[in-house]
Design a protein around this motif. Sequence first.
Motif, mmCIF file in Angstrom:
data_model
loop_
_atom_site.group_PDB
_atom_site.id
_atom_site.type_symbol
_atom_site.label_atom_id
_atom_site.label_comp_id
_atom_site.label_asym_id
_atom_site.label_seq_id
_atom_site.Cartn_x
_atom_site.Cartn_y
_atom_site.Cartn_z
ATOM 1 N N ILE A 124 27.594 -16.614 -78.887
ATOM 2 C CA ILE A 124 28.323 -15.742 -77.970
ATOM 3 C C ILE A 124 28.772 -14.497 -78.734
ATOM 4 N N TYR A 125 28.440 -13.331 -78.182
ATOM 5 C CA TYR A 125 28.813 -12.046 -78.770
ATOM 6 C C TYR A 125 29.765 -11.308 -77.841
ATOM 7 N N TYR A 126 30.536 -10.395 -78.424
ATOM 8 C CA TYR A 126 31.478 -9.570 -77.667
ATOM 9 C C TYR A 126 31.247 -8.103 -78.011
ATOM 10 N N THR A 127 31.324 -7.257 -76.992
ATOM 11 C CA THR A 127 31.319 -5.818 -77.225
ATOM 12 C C THR A 127 32.141 -5.130 -76.145
ATOM 13 N N ASP A 128 32.852 -4.098 -76.558
ATOM 14 C CA ASP A 128 33.525 -3.209 -75.601
ATOM 15 C C ASP A 128 33.123 -1.763 -75.884
ATOM 16 N N LYS A 129 32.011 -1.614 -76.590
ATOM 17 C CA LYS A 129 31.455 -0.295 -76.926
ATOM 18 C C LYS A 129 30.084 -0.160 -76.266
ATOM 19 N N LEU A 130 30.095 0.039 -74.957
ATOM 20 C CA LEU A 130 28.854 0.098 -74.185
ATOM 21 C C LEU A 130 28.413 1.538 -73.950
ATOM 22 N N VAL A 131 27.112 1.735 -73.994
ATOM 23 C CA VAL A 131 26.511 3.035 -73.725
ATOM 24 C C VAL A 131 25.385 2.816 -72.721
ATOM 25 N N PRO A 132 25.399 3.531 -71.577
ATOM 26 C CA PRO A 132 24.288 3.370 -70.630
ATOM 27 C C PRO A 132 22.989 3.860 -71.265
ATOM 28 N N ILE A 133 21.908 3.131 -71.013
ATOM 29 C CA ILE A 133 20.618 3.588 -71.531
ATOM 30 C C ILE A 133 19.949 4.436 -70.458
ATOM 31 N N LYS A 134 19.143 5.382 -70.909
ATOM 32 C CA LYS A 134 18.536 6.343 -69.984
ATOM 33 C C LYS A 134 17.531 5.673 -69.044
ATOM 34 N N GLU A 135 16.650 4.853 -69.597
ATOM 35 C CA GLU A 135 15.664 4.154 -68.775
ATOM 36 C C GLU A 135 15.875 2.662 -68.922
ATOM 37 N N LYS A 136 16.171 2.020 -67.804
ATOM 38 C CA LYS A 136 16.414 0.581 -67.828
ATOM 39 C C LYS A 136 15.144 -0.145 -68.269
ATOM 40 N N MET A 137 15.329 -1.110 -69.152
ATOM 41 C CA MET A 137 14.202 -1.899 -69.643
ATOM 42 C C MET A 137 13.739 -2.873 -68.564
ATOM 43 N N ALA A 138 12.501 -3.277 -68.635
ATOM 44 C CA ALA A 138 11.948 -4.229 -67.670
ATOM 45 C C ALA A 138 12.442 -5.637 -67.990
ATOM 46 N N LEU A 139 12.723 -6.375 -66.940
ATOM 47 C CA LEU A 139 13.062 -7.785 -67.079
ATOM 48 C C LEU A 139 11.787 -8.585 -67.306
ATOM 49 N N ASP A 140 11.940 -9.848 -67.678
ATOM 50 C CA ASP A 140 10.778 -10.729 -67.749
ATOM 51 C C ASP A 140 10.138 -10.784 -66.369
ATOM 52 N N GLU A 141 8.824 -11.033 -66.314
ATOM 53 C CA GLU A 141 8.100 -10.976 -65.039
ATOM 54 C C GLU A 141 8.616 -11.986 -64.005
ATOM 55 N N ASP A 142 9.258 -13.049 -64.457
ATOM 56 C CA ASP A 142 9.763 -14.061 -63.516
ATOM 57 C C ASP A 142 11.293 -14.066 -63.438
ATOM 58 N N LEU A 176 38.365 -13.962 -72.953
ATOM 59 C CA LEU A 176 39.014 -12.715 -72.547
ATOM 60 C C LEU A 176 40.475 -12.952 -72.160
ATOM 61 N N GLN A 177 40.764 -14.074 -71.518
ATOM 62 C CA GLN A 177 42.164 -14.408 -71.203
ATOM 63 C C GLN A 177 42.970 -14.528 -72.490
ATOM 64 N N HIS A 178 42.387 -15.140 -73.489
ATOM 65 C CA HIS A 178 43.044 -15.297 -74.799
ATOM 66 C C HIS A 178 43.268 -13.947 -75.463
ATOM 67 N N LEU A 179 42.275 -13.053 -75.379
ATOM 68 C CA LEU A 179 42.425 -11.714 -75.974
ATOM 69 C C LEU A 179 43.590 -10.961 -75.348
ATOM 70 N N LEU A 180 43.765 -11.105 -74.044
ATOM 71 C CA LEU A 180 44.840 -10.406 -73.356
ATOM 72 C C LEU A 180 46.226 -10.901 -73.766
ATOM 73 N N LYS A 181 46.303 -12.173 -74.186
ATOM 74 C CA LYS A 181 47.591 -12.729 -74.602
ATOM 75 C C LYS A 181 48.037 -12.184 -75.956
ATOM 76 N N LYS A 182 47.091 -11.688 -76.751
ATOM 77 C CA LYS A 182 47.424 -11.189 -78.106
ATOM 78 C C LYS A 182 48.188 -9.896 -78.041
#
Length: 182
Positions: A124-142, A176-182
């Motif tokens: 499990i990873y966490y990030t709050d540093k998001l950047v929109p990408i210009k062209e959305k990548m393709a999902l797996d075919e299914d 995230l609930q735990h992070l808010l308590k800090k």
Amino acid sequence: MTNKFEEKTIATTQIFNGKIINLQLDEVTLPNGETSKREIIRHPGGVGIIAVTDENKILFVEQYRKPLDKSLVEIPAGKLEPDEKPEVTAKRELEEETGYTTDKLELVTSFYTSPGFADELLYIYYTDKLVPIKEKMALDEDEFVELVELTLEEAEALMIENKIHDAKTVYAITYLQHLLKK
């Protein structure tokens, strides 16, 4: 911790080799000397990403899950590819499923999803540093997913309604609930 309860493998029979999992049947010797059989699912492992926007919205995807015959709202996630590092998988899945990328992924934890019958290890990873990408990548075919952005309170309400009903996503909300308590 000791291996005082270790079960020694006598024989392994491959039952099924699939795209996502492999199933094997092991005959084992138990600690008391008796024998038994163990059905084991081999899985390459996976990742889940807790992604929070600048507006404090959590990124989820809605996806149909055939084993359950219903759709769930889940954190973005995916399977490790052979020899792929988990943080590489996390970034790829974040990009494919949400249209965002990041240069800052923090490993929160890892855990075995169902150790009674499977060896899948989920990171499990966490990030709050998001950047929109210009062209959305393709999902797996299914793969068919829809991006859902929710506040923590909205996500908690979906948990009560069992629309968020998988362990990795419940863990993410609890984290995230735990992070808010800090």
